[in-house]
Enzyme design. Structure first.
Site, PDB file in Angstrom:
ATOM      1  N   ASP A 106      24.491   0.045  14.254  1.00  0.00           N
ATOM      2  CA  ASP A 106      25.855  -0.130  13.777  1.00  0.00           C
ATOM      3  C   ASP A 106      26.476  -1.346  14.473  1.00  0.00           C
ATOM      4  O   ASP A 106      26.391  -1.468  15.704  1.00  0.00           O
ATOM      5  CB  ASP A 106      26.675   1.133  14.074  1.00  0.00           C
ATOM      6  N   ILE A 107      27.086  -2.240  13.687  1.00  0.00           N
ATOM      7  CA  ILE A 107      27.741  -3.415  14.283  1.00  0.00           C
ATOM      8  C   ILE A 107      28.985  -2.954  15.035  1.00  0.00           C
ATOM      9  O   ILE A 107      29.846  -2.273  14.469  1.00  0.00           O
ATOM     10  CB  ILE A 107      28.112  -4.441  13.202  1.00  0.00           C
ATOM     11  N   GLU A 149      28.668  -1.036   7.739  1.00  0.00           N
ATOM     12  CA  GLU A 149      28.084  -1.945   8.726  1.00  0.00           C
ATOM     13  C   GLU A 149      26.893  -1.324   9.432  1.00  0.00           C
ATOM     14  O   GLU A 149      26.499  -1.764  10.518  1.00  0.00           O
ATOM     15  CB  GLU A 149      29.139  -2.373   9.752  1.00  0.00           C
TER      16      GLU A 149
END
Length: 237
Positions: A106-107, A149
């Protein structure tokens, strides 16, 4: 029928009506062959359209990597093969992984990026992170945009220790090449689990990575250790 064509049969021994019938059949055959050729082209065209539609269904248009649909399909297939010693794939002599690990990345602080720098910049970062993942996984690995994301990575023939090293390296490369950081949760497949349960464990490990400061990799084993420690702490009180 033209006189020129009829003269072709003068010395053939055929009767006039037979000659006419033969020529008629020849002409009909030529028309049929043309129609078949056109039909073949149409079939090939339809096949390409269907193939492109399949690609569109399985491809994320923003990042140009797979979406979760083919990822789930492939993961479920690999797990099914691993569980079934008599599978057709094994009988064909295909290489079957002895173990497999899954990771979800996950960003970090992606909403902040969108809110402060705009969605176009957010989209650019998503494309860059996807590109880095795709270019730095092994040929046998698979990466997809899981949603938003988040990205999911499948690592055949990688036990937990090996998978941990590989995704940790990916985390560093993403930070170096894109300037953003990612948190990653990873777990090794256990034969008693279903595909969804494995991904859920990776997701729980990801949640802990986010909770403990982001820009790090956590395993589901670590999740269990933390839960055990917290339980023992409560029991001591």
């Amino acid at each position: 029928m033209s006189k020129e064509k009829l003269t072709q049969f003068e010395d053939s021994g055929f009767k006039p009506d037979q000659k006419i019938e033969i020529e008629f059949l020849k002409e009909k055959l030529a028309v049929t062959e043309k129609e078949n050729a056109a039909l073949k082209l149409e079939i090939e065209s339809q096949k390409k359209i269907i193939e492109n539609l399949h690609k569109e269904m399985e491809n994320d248009p923003l990042t140009n990597i797979n979406n979760r649909r083919p990822f789930i399909k492939k993961g479920e297939k690999l797990i099914s093969i691993m569980l079934n010693p008599e599978s057709a794939e094994r009988r064909k002599g295909e290489t079957i992984p002895e173990t497999i690990s899954f990771a979800i990345a996950d960003i970090d602080k992606f909403k902040v990026i969108n809110d402060t720098k705009g969605h176009f910049e957010g989209d650019r970062i998503l494309r860059e992170v996807a590109r880095v993942f795709k270019e730095n996984i092994r040929d046998i690995d698979t990466v997809c945009r899981w949603g938003g994301e988040e990205f999911a990575i499948m690592l055949p023939n990688a036990g937990l220790e090996d998978a941990l090293k590989r995704v940790e390296e990916l985390r560093k490369i993403v930070q170096k090449k894109t300037g953003v950081t990612v948190s990653i949760g990873v777990t090794e497949y256990i034969k008693s689990l279903g595909f969804e349960e494995v991904l859920e464990r990776s997701d729980r490990a990801l949640y802990l990575a986010k909770k403990e400061g982001r820009n790090c990799v956590k395993t589901y084993s670590y999740v269990l250790e933390k839960e055990k420690a917290e339980k023992e702490k409560k029991e001591e009180k």
